[in-house]
Design a protein around this motif. Structure first.
Motif, PDB file in Angstrom:
ATOM      1  N   GLN A 196       4.765  -0.195 -11.065  1.00 48.48           N
ATOM      2  CA  GLN A 196       4.984   0.990 -11.901  1.00 48.48           C
ATOM      3  C   GLN A 196       3.660   1.426 -12.502  1.00 48.48           C
ATOM      4  OE1 GLN A 196       7.929  -0.038 -14.827  1.00 48.48           O
ATOM      5  NE2 GLN A 196       9.636   0.481 -13.458  1.00 48.48           N
ATOM      6  N   ILE A 197       3.677   2.632 -12.889  1.00 51.80           N
ATOM      7  CA  ILE A 197       2.445   3.128 -13.501  1.00 51.80           C
ATOM      8  C   ILE A 197       2.717   3.462 -14.950  1.00 51.80           C
ATOM      9  CG2 ILE A 197       0.819   5.059 -13.511  1.00 51.80           C
ATOM     10  CD1 ILE A 197       0.883   4.926 -10.483  1.00 51.80           C
TER      11      ILE A 197
ATOM     12  N   VAL B  57       0.855  -1.203   0.000  1.00 51.86           N
ATOM     13  CA  VAL B  57       0.000   0.000   0.000  1.00 51.86           C
ATOM     14  C   VAL B  57       0.877   1.235   0.000  1.00 51.86           C
ATOM     15  CG1 VAL B  57      -1.759   1.290   1.267  1.00 51.86           C
ATOM     16  CG2 VAL B  57      -1.915  -1.186   1.117  1.00 51.86           C
ATOM     17  N   GLN B  58       1.919   1.230   0.818  1.00 55.40           N
ATOM     18  CA  GLN B  58       2.792   2.410   0.917  1.00 55.40           C
ATOM     19  C   GLN B  58       3.421   2.733  -0.444  1.00 55.40           C
ATOM     20  OE1 GLN B  58       5.650   2.538   4.210  1.00 55.40           O
ATOM     21  NE2 GLN B  58       7.112   3.463   2.810  1.00 55.40           N
ATOM     22  N   VAL B  59       3.967   1.683  -1.091  1.00 51.35           N
ATOM     23  CA  VAL B  59       4.613   1.896  -2.388  1.00 51.35           C
ATOM     24  C   VAL B  59       3.585   2.381  -3.401  1.00 51.35           C
ATOM     25  CG1 VAL B  59       5.809   0.742  -4.307  1.00 51.35           C
ATOM     26  CG2 VAL B  59       6.463   0.242  -1.945  1.00 51.35           C
ATOM     27  N   THR B  60       2.429   1.727  -3.382  1.00 52.86           N
ATOM     28  CA  THR B  60       1.373   2.121  -4.319  1.00 52.86           C
ATOM     29  C   THR B  60       0.974   3.575  -4.088  1.00 52.86           C
ATOM     30  OG1 THR B  60       0.567  -0.131  -4.166  1.00 52.86           O
ATOM     31  CG2 THR B  60      -0.863   1.430  -5.283  1.00 52.86           C
ATOM     32  N   SER B  61       0.835   3.955  -2.806  1.00 50.82           N
ATOM     33  CA  SER B  61       0.401   5.321  -2.487  1.00 50.82           C
ATOM     34  C   SER B  61       1.411   6.343  -3.019  1.00 50.82           C
ATOM     35  CB  SER B  61       0.231   5.486  -0.976  1.00 50.82           C
ATOM     36  OG  SER B  61       1.485   5.517  -0.331  1.00 50.82           O
ATOM     37  N   GLU B  62       2.663   6.004  -2.916  1.00 50.80           N
ATOM     38  CA  GLU B  62       3.715   6.918  -3.369  1.00 50.80           C
ATOM     39  C   GLU B  62       3.685   7.047  -4.897  1.00 50.80           C
ATOM     40  OE1 GLU B  62       7.633   5.609  -2.392  1.00 50.80           O
ATOM     41  OE2 GLU B  62       8.562   7.185  -3.578  1.00 50.80           O
ATOM     42  N   VAL B  63       3.631   5.917  -5.523  1.00 50.10           N
ATOM     43  CA  VAL B  63       3.656   5.880  -6.984  1.00 50.10           C
ATOM     44  C   VAL B  63       2.453   6.609  -7.559  1.00 50.10           C
ATOM     45  CG1 VAL B  63       3.502   4.300  -8.978  1.00 50.10           C
ATOM     46  CG2 VAL B  63       5.019   3.765  -7.079  1.00 50.10           C
ATOM     47  N   CYS B  64       1.292   6.320  -6.933  1.00 47.38           N
ATOM     48  CA  CYS B  64       0.051   6.937  -7.444  1.00 47.38           C
ATOM     49  C   CYS B  64       0.067   8.441  -7.269  1.00 47.38           C
ATOM     50  CB  CYS B  64      -1.163   6.326  -6.742  1.00 47.38           C
ATOM     51  SG  CYS B  64      -1.530   4.692  -7.329  1.00 47.38           S
ATOM     52  N   LEU B  65       0.521   8.910  -6.090  1.00 49.22           N
ATOM     53  CA  LEU B  65       0.477  10.363  -5.822  1.00 49.22           C
ATOM     54  C   LEU B  65       1.460  11.091  -6.733  1.00 49.22           C
ATOM     55  CD1 LEU B  65      -1.044  12.335  -3.989  1.00 49.22           C
ATOM     56  CD2 LEU B  65       0.906  12.292  -2.447  1.00 49.22           C
TER      57      LEU B  65
ATOM     58  N   THR C 195      -5.310   4.557  -5.969  1.00 45.01           N
ATOM     59  CA  THR C 195      -4.448   3.716  -5.135  1.00 45.01           C
ATOM     60  C   THR C 195      -5.134   2.373  -4.867  1.00 45.01           C
ATOM     61  OG1 THR C 195      -3.607   5.725  -4.117  1.00 45.01           O
ATOM     62  CG2 THR C 195      -3.125   3.665  -2.970  1.00 45.01           C
ATOM     63  N   GLY C 196      -6.417   2.463  -4.511  1.00 41.51           N
ATOM     64  CA  GLY C 196      -7.183   1.229  -4.254  1.00 41.51           C
ATOM     65  C   GLY C 196      -7.200   0.351  -5.503  1.00 41.51           C
ATOM     66  N   GLY C 197      -7.428   1.011  -6.660  1.00 36.07           N
ATOM     67  CA  GLY C 197      -7.510   0.278  -7.926  1.00 36.07           C
ATOM     68  C   GLY C 197      -6.203  -0.436  -8.227  1.00 36.07           C
ATOM     69  N   TYR C 198      -5.085   0.244  -8.004  1.00 33.20           N
ATOM     70  CA  TYR C 198      -3.789  -0.379  -8.278  1.00 33.20           C
ATOM     71  C   TYR C 198      -3.509  -1.526  -7.325  1.00 33.20           C
ATOM     72  CZ  TYR C 198      -2.114   2.376 -12.143  1.00 33.20           C
ATOM     73  OH  TYR C 198      -1.953   2.883 -13.397  1.00 33.20           O
ATOM     74  N   ILE C 199      -3.891  -1.344  -6.074  1.00 30.42           N
ATOM     75  CA  ILE C 199      -3.686  -2.449  -5.110  1.00 30.42           C
ATOM     76  C   ILE C 199      -4.479  -3.661  -5.569  1.00 30.42           C
ATOM     77  CG2 ILE C 199      -4.162  -3.190  -2.709  1.00 30.42           C
ATOM     78  CD1 ILE C 199      -3.656  -0.159  -1.957  1.00 30.42           C
ATOM     79  N   LYS C 200      -5.730  -3.369  -6.004  1.00 31.50           N
ATOM     80  CA  LYS C 200      -6.595  -4.453  -6.492  1.00 31.50           C
ATOM     81  C   LYS C 200      -5.940  -5.171  -7.701  1.00 31.50           C
ATOM     82  CE  LYS C 200     -11.016  -4.254  -7.873  1.00 31.50           C
ATOM     83  NZ  LYS C 200     -12.354  -3.637  -8.088  1.00 31.50           N
TER      84      LYS C 200
END
Lengths: 638, 190
Positions: free
Chosen positions: B181-182, B14-22, B102-107
């Protein structure tokens, strides 16, 4: 679209609505009037509203980093915190208290009524949160202060009487001032207010206090029917005032559950008003008295009035001298008697009555008594009133008399200056001539104020007329004064002597007309008053043609008054016995009246004549068979 | 595998995703994730959150923010033509969308690891409302806190994980979150 997507859409909509609703609620909370906050026990804020943000001078979105302590000084925060602790320790579930934001600048300070509720612990941390509401009561307190100020300054004593008859703790400051006592809270109203007034209350008023207390706890209708019986006006001996003050009381019931729960009592100091009212009453009364005095002065015949006023005033001055001086009861009584007669002749009925009452009072209680002094003060007031009115309205211009006096003084001055020159010439002084001129001078000096007793004639006539009228008899007087002259004081004394002699003659000597007719006499009695002068010696007599002297009556009174024993009396000649009518208190009259009856008049005559080194003798007139009074006085050296 | 191990892995995800997404959403390459506790119990005026749920665990991702901070760090939105309140709403929606992303990427990541997950709709509520959320008991619920630091401002985040079942999750334990990655242009915002 799949079912899942529909569900998502529906959920999304519901969420959006809830979000909107929440934001609206937040908006309401943020703009809520007063202070709203969630805070920790250390004062740290978690959220708050606009008013709080303004108070602590921070933007609303940063309020969560601030501390509510900023609003208070150290002491106030300790108070605030103690309330929080009561909740966090479980002692209380809710706290409400008032506290000012005294940590702010003076112009920002406000009073808040704080309500504190527990909000819960923050997650698993040992941190109690509180939900607080603060209502700004600054304006309310200001108004309350204004009201308090009004309540304190208003010149009314306002207090409440509770069911136990005690004064409730809240009362206006003026109550203490009126009652001259403080700390009256919870004290019985009876002991504080009514008890000190008992001495000034009549039995009915005393009962009214009981009626008042009986209404406590009763039906309001009972209060309504009884309220008119409550004490409405009290004379209260305030410790702060010399005189008792007059309190006016109003009562208003405070009803709870249809019973009189308390009584609102309003006290008003009416002393000043009563004083003014009394002054107005007195003024009105004085107006009436003045009118009566003017009427009395007008009623008196114009030719009598100046003489009467003059004689009354002379006697009055003598009375004042006696009252303020040696205070011998007999002298005062005789003077009052003379004044009474003079007033009666002038038609000053009230003055005459006052003199009569004073005479009676002096005889009974003595001249020093308070009652006599009081009576005399009434005479003073009455005569001073009459005299000032006479001087203002009736006294004639004295310029002619004044001019004559001036001429006399000029002449005397010239004479004294010539005598002075004569005496300075020591070698050629003829003492016989000087003696002659000094004798003339003395005579002229006396003559300046000498009066002819014939001046009294109109008064003497009035004495006879008035006295006859009073006793329903008929008489005429023949007054022969033969140019007899005396000074002012002696003239007045002669008038007093004549007044008493005439009153006595008409009252006791002259018979009623029917009796006189039956006795073969003229129904009109005759009185003769003859005076003669030889230098300082004045001789005179007064005789009437009445029934003469009743020797048996005189003897009887002498025995009754224990002046002489029967054996002593038997050794007296009729002429000697007659002289006892001059004895003080010996009157042969059965009734005491305003004119005669106490035996004062004849005794006064004797005293006056003896003051002149003279004597008076009573006898039966050989010609008229009535009473005859012969007198001789020597004015020299008197 | 223990609950805490699973939770830690997921939290890191979640932390990594949150960073990448923001970073991606704000077009701000300066944003960095750092492990950090909250400086204050309510580290932001607002809080956006999303729930990702599977049969074995539930993840609640929360980011605390002030609209002012978002405005400062965001590089791709021009708010000058909007009023203050409109800007506020736009920024709040932005952060909500960020949560959604962020939720979508985690999913997506979980899906790739054969873990079927569902996510809630994202919401933005008061930061203070965190008070009403459940807290970690360190047995089957765990919380991780970090901050996403920009050039000037920081956004504090938390990930609350409730692990109920750890069986058949070996793949996730072998997964390295730094692989995330995004792909450019994969977002359609505003």
């Amino acid at each position: 679209m799949s079912t899942l997507n529909h569900d998502m859409q529906a959920n999304h909509m519901i969420f959006s609505l809830l979000e909107k609703s929440k934001i609206q609620n937040e908006f309401v909370l943020q703009n809520l009037k007063g202070v709203y906050a969630v805070m920790g026990e250390d004062g740290g804020l978690f959220r708050g509203n606009m008013e709080l943000a303004q108070l602590i001078s921070t933007p609303l979105n940063l309020i969560r980093n601030k501390n509510i302590k900023k609003l208070f000084n150290r002491e106030s925060w300790n108070i605030f915190n103690s309330h929080l602790k009561k909740i966090s320790t479980g002692t209380s579930k809710y706290q409400a208290f008032e506290l000012g934001t005294d940590g702010l600048e003076a112009h920002q300070q406000k009073n808040y009524y704080w309500e504190v509720y527990p909000f819960g612990k923050y997650k698993n941390q040992d941190l109690n949160l509180f939900f607080i509401l603060g209502t700004d009561v600054t304006q309310l307190r200001n108004m309350e202060n204004q009201l308090n100020e009004l309540f304190t300054n208003i010149p009314l004593g306002i207090l409440m009487i509770n069911k136990k008859g005690q004064i409730e703790s809240r009362y206006s400051a003026y109550v203490e001032w009126i009652l001259g006592t403080n700390d009256i809270s919870d004290k019985p109203i009876n002991a504080i207010l009514y008890e000190p007034c008992r001495a000034y209350m009549n039995p009915e008023e005393l009962k009214s206090i009981e009626i008042l207390f009986s209404t406590l706890g009763q039906d309001p209708s009972y209060f309504e029917t009884e309220k008119n019986k409550f004490p409405r006006r009290l004379r209260y001996p305030s410790p702060l005032q010399d005189e008792p003050i007059t309190l006016e009381l109003s009562y208003y019931p405070v009803v709870k559950e249809n019973k009189i729960f308390q009584i609102l009592l309003i006290l008003e100091d009416k002393s000043e008003l009563i004083k003014i009212q009394n002054e107005k009453k007195e003024e009105k009364a004085l107006g009436l008295v003045t009118a009566k005095r003017i009427e009395a002065l007008k009623k008196c015949a114009p030719e009598i009035l100046p003489l009467a006023v003059r004689e009354i005033n002379n006697t009055y001055q003598r009375l004042l001298f006696l009252i303020n001086g040696p205070k011998f009861t007999q002298d005062v009584v005789q003077c009052l008697h003379g004044l009474k007669g003079s007033a009666r002749i002038a038609g000053f009925e009230l003055l005459s009555t006052l003199c009569h009452e004073s005479e009676e009072c002096t005889l009974r209680f003595g001249v020093e008594s308070e009652a006599t002094q009081q009576q005399v003060s009434h005479i003073v007031a009455e005569w001073e009133g009459l005299l000032s009115l006479y001087q203002a309205l009736f006294e004639k211009n004295n310029s002619e008399k004044d001019a004559l006096q001036k001429e006399n003084y000029k002449r005397l001055k010239r004479e004294v200056e010539e005598l002075n020159i004569l005496l300075r010439n020591k070698q050629n002084v003829d003492f016989d001539i000087v003696q002659q001129r000094v004798d003339i001078l003395v005579f002229q000096l006396c003559a300046i104020e000498w009066r002819y007793l014939s001046d009294l004639k109109p008064l003497i006539d009035e004495v006879v007329r008035k006295t006859c009228e009073s006793v329903q008899k008929k008489a005429v007087i023949n007054f022969v004064s033969n140019d007899v002259r005396t000074n002012e004081k002696d003239t007045s004394l002669f008038y007093e002597v004549f007044l008493h002699l005439l009153s006595n003659a008409i009252s006791h000597g002259i018979e009623e007309p029917s009796v006189r007719i039956a006795a073969g006499k003229n129904e009109v009695g005759k009185i003769e008053l003859v005076l003669n002068q030889d230098g300082f010696n004045i001789y005179g007599y007064l005789r009437d043609d009445g029934q003469g002297l009743n020797i048996e009556q005189i003897k009887k009174r002498i025995i009754e008054k224990m002046i002489l024993s029967e054996s002593e009396l038997s050794q007296k000649t009729p002429s000697e016995i007659y002289q006892y009518i001059f004895h003080a208190g010996l009157s042969t009259s059965k009734e005491v009246g305003q004119i005669a009856g106490r035996g004062v008049g004849l005794s006064a005559i004797k005293d006056i004549i003896e003051q002149w080194n003279g004597h008076i003798k009573v006898s039966i007139d050989s010609e008229t068979r009535g009473a005859r009074f012969d007198f001789h006085v020597c004015l020299q050296g008197h | 595998m223990k609950n805490n191990e699973l939770a830690e892995k997921l939290q890191l995800l979640v932390q990594v995703t949150s960073e990448v997404c923001l970073k991606s959403l704000m077009q701000n390459s300066e944003i960095r994730a750092e492990k950090s506790d909250f400086p204050h119990l309510t580290p932001g005026e607002w809080m956006s959150l999303i729930l990702v749920s599977t049969n074995q665990f539930r993840i609640i991702f929360k980011i605390f923010f002030d609209t002012d901070s978002v405005k400062t760090e965001i590089k791709n939105i021009n708010l000058s033509k909007f009023s203050e309140s409109e800007s506020q709403n736009i920024l709040k929606d932005f952060m909500k969308e960020y949560c959604n992303m962020t939720g979508g990427y985690i999913k997506t990541v979980l899906d790739k690891l054969d873990i079927k997950a569902g996510s809630s709709l994202p919401v933005t509520i008061l930061g203070f409302d965190d008070f009403f959320f459940p807290f970690a008991n360190e047995q089957n619920s765990f919380e991780r806190r970090w901050c996403l630091k920009g050039q000037e401002r920081a956004f504090y985040c938390s990930c609350y994980v409730v692990a109920t079942e750890t069986k058949n999750l070996d793949r996730i334990m072998n997964f390295d979150p730094s692989e995330i990655q995004i792909v450019e242009g994969d977002m359609d915002l505003l």
